[in-house]
Motif scaffolding. Structure first.
Motif, mmCIF file in Angstrom:
data_model
loop_
_atom_site.group_PDB
_atom_site.id
_atom_site.type_symbol
_atom_site.label_atom_id
_atom_site.label_comp_id
_atom_site.label_asym_id
_atom_site.label_seq_id
_atom_site.Cartn_x
_atom_site.Cartn_y
_atom_site.Cartn_z
ATOM 1 N N ASP A 1 -5.209 -11.245 1.358
ATOM 2 C CA ASP A 1 -5.728 -9.914 1.668
ATOM 3 C C ASP A 1 -6.476 -9.328 0.476
ATOM 4 N N ALA A 2 -5.920 -9.464 -0.726
ATOM 5 C CA ALA A 2 -6.570 -8.907 -1.919
ATOM 6 C C ALA A 2 -7.923 -9.558 -2.178
ATOM 7 N N ARG B 1 0.827 -1.209 0.000
ATOM 8 C CA ARG B 1 0.000 0.000 0.000
ATOM 9 C C ARG B 1 0.864 1.264 0.000
ATOM 10 N N VAL C 1 -1.846 -8.139 -8.837
ATOM 11 C CA VAL C 1 -2.991 -7.547 -8.142
ATOM 12 C C VAL C 1 -3.120 -6.101 -8.589
ATOM 13 N N ARG D 1 -11.604 -1.572 -4.311
ATOM 14 C CA ARG D 1 -11.179 -2.921 -3.930
ATOM 15 C C ARG D 1 -10.026 -3.363 -4.823
ATOM 16 N N PRO D 2 -9.258 -4.375 -4.391
ATOM 17 C CA PRO D 2 -8.253 -4.964 -5.275
ATOM 18 C C PRO D 2 -8.894 -5.999 -6.206
ATOM 19 N N TYR E 1 -4.990 -2.606 -7.775
ATOM 20 C CA TYR E 1 -5.678 -1.922 -6.678
ATOM 21 C C TYR E 1 -6.462 -0.736 -7.219
ATOM 22 N N LEU F 1 -7.619 -9.503 -8.328
ATOM 23 C CA LEU F 1 -6.571 -10.476 -8.622
ATOM 24 C C LEU F 1 -6.600 -10.740 -10.127
#
Length: 235
Positions: free
Chosen positions: A165-166, A138, A187, A193-194, A189, A196
């Motif tokens: 986490d993603a 981040r 990923v 939201r992220p 971002y 995948l």
């Protein structure tokens, strides 16, 4: 939308020998690992990277340098972030996996990893590892800007924790994720939201990581969220 390419380091003798290397110094790539790293560099050549950031451990530094050497025209230097380093396995460091598999803690690591702190004064919890790794990604996203694509060279458990986490997956599910040596996991971002984009990808074209044409960028931003109850986000 910032995009991070999570690249696991290439194979080491510890990987092939079934040893938990952890933060043991001097664990570099073996011949296969060097070939894997060079191939990953060729796959990423031409992708306009904003940065290549690596764990301080030798195997990740060597893999990251292979990425940089494959496309020196980018003019990038190697950045190092300790937060992308391997889990601190404490007293387990340097032990054979077949021996560790007999330890009662092994079953907890596999089934309930959020409860695990590795033994010894240097042992780290898996929760703490995930928190520092997410903080690192981040922070680099914020530093490099919303349209940046960058590479983070790290370790298997760290990448799996970042993927969990993603996906909004509890850490207890992260052992269901696979990150092979020199695999690419991507990923993207967004503000909401992220997403995948790729997982454990060890071959094929990475041209999809190229920035879209200027005219397409605005359209892609507008469609960056899936409809509620709908399908996937942006391609």
């Amino acid at each position: 939308m910032s995009t991070v390419v999570l690249l696991r380091h290439g194979r080491t003798a510890a990987n092939s020998g079934g040893v938990l290397a952890g933060w043991t110094p001097g664990v570099g790539l073996d011949d296969t690992g060097r070939e894997q790293a060079a191939a990953a560099g060729r796959r990423l050549a031409g992708v306009p990277l904003a940065a290549v950031v690596a764990s301080p451990l030798q195997r990740c530094q060597e893999t990251a340098r292979a990425v940089l050497d494959a496309d020196p025209g980018r003019g990038l230097g190697l950045e190092t972030d300790e937060r992308l380093g391997e889990v601190r396995y404490g007293d387990w460091t340097g032990a054979e996996l077949k021996r560790l598999a007999k330890d009662p803690l092994w079953k907890v690591v596999q089934a309930h990893p959020s409860a695990v702190t590795f033994p010894g004064p240097e042992g780290e919890s898996l929760r703490a590892m995930q928190a520092r790794a997410v903080d690192a990604v981040r922070a680099w996203d914020a530093r490099l800007g919303p349209d940046a694509t960058w590479v983070a060279v790290s370790h298997g458990d760290v990448i799996k924790a970042l993927v969990a986490d993603a996906l909004g997956l509890h850490l207890d599910g992260f052992q269901r994720i696979v990150a092979d040596p020199c695999s690419v996991t991507v990923v993207r971002y967004t503000e909401t939201r992220p997403f995948l984009v790729r997982l454990n990808d060890t071959g094929g074209d990475l041209a999809g990581l190229l920035a879209p044409p200027k005219g397409a960028k605005r359209r892609r931003r507008r469609s960056s969220d899936a409809a509620v109850g709908g399908g996937a986000g942006p391609a």
